[in-house]
Design a protein around this motif. Structure first.
Motif, PDB file in Angstrom:
ATOM      1  N   LEU A  57      34.148 -17.920  57.182  1.00 50.96           N
ATOM      2  CA  LEU A  57      34.727 -18.968  56.342  1.00 50.96           C
ATOM      3  C   LEU A  57      34.201 -18.864  54.904  1.00 50.96           C
ATOM      4  O   LEU A  57      34.947 -19.054  53.946  1.00 50.96           O
ATOM      5  CB  LEU A  57      34.415 -20.341  56.945  1.00 50.96           C
ATOM      6  CG  LEU A  57      35.150 -21.512  56.315  1.00 50.96           C
ATOM      7  CD1 LEU A  57      36.659 -21.326  56.384  1.00 50.96           C
ATOM      8  CD2 LEU A  57      34.772 -22.818  57.011  1.00 50.96           C
ATOM      9  N   LYS A  58      32.923 -18.534  54.782  1.00 52.44           N
ATOM     10  CA  LYS A  58      32.342 -18.355  53.450  1.00 52.44           C
ATOM     11  C   LYS A  58      33.061 -17.220  52.707  1.00 52.44           C
ATOM     12  O   LYS A  58      33.396 -17.342  51.539  1.00 52.44           O
ATOM     13  CB  LYS A  58      30.862 -17.980  53.621  1.00 52.44           C
ATOM     14  CG  LYS A  58      29.938 -18.816  52.782  1.00 52.44           C
ATOM     15  CD  LYS A  58      28.542 -18.276  52.915  1.00 52.44           C
ATOM     16  CE  LYS A  58      27.560 -19.407  53.018  1.00 52.44           C
ATOM     17  NZ  LYS A  58      26.183 -18.939  53.145  1.00 52.44           N
ATOM     18  N   ALA A  59      33.299 -16.124  53.426  1.00 51.69           N
ATOM     19  CA  ALA A  59      33.982 -14.982  52.813  1.00 51.69           C
ATOM     20  C   ALA A  59      35.438 -15.333  52.489  1.00 51.69           C
ATOM     21  O   ALA A  59      35.980 -14.871  51.479  1.00 51.69           O
ATOM     22  CB  ALA A  59      33.916 -13.772  53.745  1.00 51.69           C
ATOM     23  N   ILE A  60      36.052 -16.143  53.337  1.00 45.44           N
ATOM     24  CA  ILE A  60      37.444 -16.567  53.078  1.00 45.44           C
ATOM     25  C   ILE A  60      37.496 -17.364  51.767  1.00 45.44           C
ATOM     26  O   ILE A  60      38.394 -17.177  50.942  1.00 45.44           O
ATOM     27  CB  ILE A  60      37.995 -17.381  54.280  1.00 45.44           C
ATOM     28  CG1 ILE A  60      38.293 -16.426  55.450  1.00 45.44           C
ATOM     29  CG2 ILE A  60      39.235 -18.183  53.892  1.00 45.44           C
ATOM     30  CD1 ILE A  60      38.664 -17.101  56.757  1.00 45.44           C
ATOM     31  N   LYS A  61      36.493 -18.229  51.556  1.00 49.71           N
ATOM     32  CA  LYS A  61      36.464 -19.021  50.308  1.00 49.71           C
ATOM     33  C   LYS A  61      36.276 -18.103  49.099  1.00 49.71           C
ATOM     34  O   LYS A  61      36.942 -18.275  48.078  1.00 49.71           O
ATOM     35  CB  LYS A  61      35.324 -20.050  50.370  1.00 49.71           C
ATOM     36  CG  LYS A  61      35.673 -21.210  51.283  1.00 49.71           C
ATOM     37  CD  LYS A  61      34.605 -22.276  51.284  1.00 49.71           C
ATOM     38  CE  LYS A  61      35.004 -23.360  52.293  1.00 49.71           C
ATOM     39  NZ  LYS A  61      33.881 -24.117  52.799  1.00 49.71           N
ATOM     40  N   ALA A  62      35.378 -17.126  49.240  1.00 49.23           N
ATOM     41  CA  ALA A  62      35.161 -16.184  48.126  1.00 49.23           C
ATOM     42  C   ALA A  62      36.433 -15.374  47.872  1.00 49.23           C
ATOM     43  O   ALA A  62      36.801 -15.114  46.721  1.00 49.23           O
ATOM     44  CB  ALA A  62      33.991 -15.262  48.450  1.00 49.23           C
ATOM     45  N   ALA A  63      37.118 -14.982  48.950  1.00 47.45           N
ATOM     46  CA  ALA A  63      38.353 -14.204  48.814  1.00 47.45           C
ATOM     47  C   ALA A  63      39.428 -15.019  48.101  1.00 47.45           C
ATOM     48  O   ALA A  63      40.112 -14.518  47.196  1.00 47.45           O
ATOM     49  CB  ALA A  63      38.847 -13.779  50.199  1.00 47.45           C
TER      50      ALA A  63
END
Ligand code: ATP
Length: 265
Positions: A57-63
């Motif tokens: 989820l953290k990576a999804i937000k950064a993406a």
């Protein structure tokens, strides 16, 4: 084909995804090797607990932040991605103002056209990279994946590559592009080389990415930049690997099989 998957089968969702890939293989959208690649992904999904983890989820937000702040974002689509998430590719392109480009390891004009049609049926108004449109070459790659569209990946600043191979990820990063990968295997070269790696199944990651991008768009550019500055891909990948380790050690310690989906990590 069309084998009916019983609703109460414990692995019904996973079987339905397989069926979808097989149907799309028969239609000429998915390559033979795409079926095998999916199997590798499934194995890691099993280890991760078949859900979107906190680091994912953290990576999804950064993406989402990277796509929303990009000047020329492009979503690169292969056969598996088209078969599994065509609608979400189109939605994400709309929300983030990204272009959609077909890019295949096993390139044939027939497959490119079939993928383009699938994306158009899902609502895409423009699909790059088909036939002679992929007239540019990425340096240092030997496979057919080096061919890109000058209006798309060649001149993009941010490229989302759901299901990519390591060589191309590395080559795109060397070209100065911010590469976002979706890959269930946190150890793959793609996962390690990308600047933002979403360790999750494309079937879960893509709709979530659309949802998060819609929310973050309302929050404005400064908030996106803040999310990007705080994101550390190496640390985040280590968190995903830790989740696998924790799940495995639980099994060993308790001497029992973990009920999949039992607890959110
Ligand atoms: P690399 O070249 O990056 O080391 P690889 O050779 O393992 O990777 P490929 O065979 O090119 O990779 O592609 C398969 C990759 O796609 C695997 O890493 C697999 O985990 C991932 N994958 C397959 N299906 C899915 C899916 N549905 N969602 C997310 N990732 C997937």
């Amino acid at each position: 084909m069309n084998i009916k998957v019983p609703q109460d089968h414990p692995r019904a969702e996973s079987l339905r995804i397989r069926e979808r890939l097989i149907e799309n293989y028969i239609k000429g959208i998915v390559a033979q090797a795409g079926l095998i690649a999916h199997g590798r992904g499934e194995a890691f999904d099993y280890l991760l607990g078949e859900k979107t983890t906190k680091p994912a989820l953290k990576a999804i937000k950064a993406a989402a932040a990277a796509l929303l702040t990009a000047k020329k974002p492009v979503i690169s689509v292969n056969g598996n991605t088209a078969a599994l998430t065509a609608e979400d590719v189109v939605k994400l392109a709309e929300v983030t103002n990204a272009k959609i480009e077909v890019n295949l390891f096993y390139r044939s004009v027939e497959r490119e056209i079939a993928i383009k049609k699938l994306l158009e049926n899902a609502g895409a108004s423009e699909v790059l990279g088909v036939g002679d449109a992929a007239s540019a070459r990425i340096p240092e790659i030997s496979s057919e994946r080096r061919r890109v569209d000058p209006r798309g990946i060649l001149t993009a600043d941010v490229v989302l590559v759901p299901l990519e191979d390591g060589d191309r990820t590395e080559a795109l990063v060397k070209m100065g592009k911010r590469v976002i990968a979706i890959d269930l295997n946190p150890l793959s070269r793609t996962a390690q080389k990308a600047l933002i790696t979403i360790v999750d199944n494309v079937v879960r990651a893509m709709p979530k990415l659309v949802e998060v991008a819609e929310e973050m768009k309302m929050g404005g550019v400064d908030k996106c930049r803040e999310v990007l500055t705080k994101f550390d891909n190496e640390r985040n990948l280590a968190e995903s690997i830790k989740i696998i380790l924790q799940r495995l050690s639980k099994i060993v310690e308790k001497g029992e099989i973990i009920n999949l989906g039992e607890k959110p990590f």
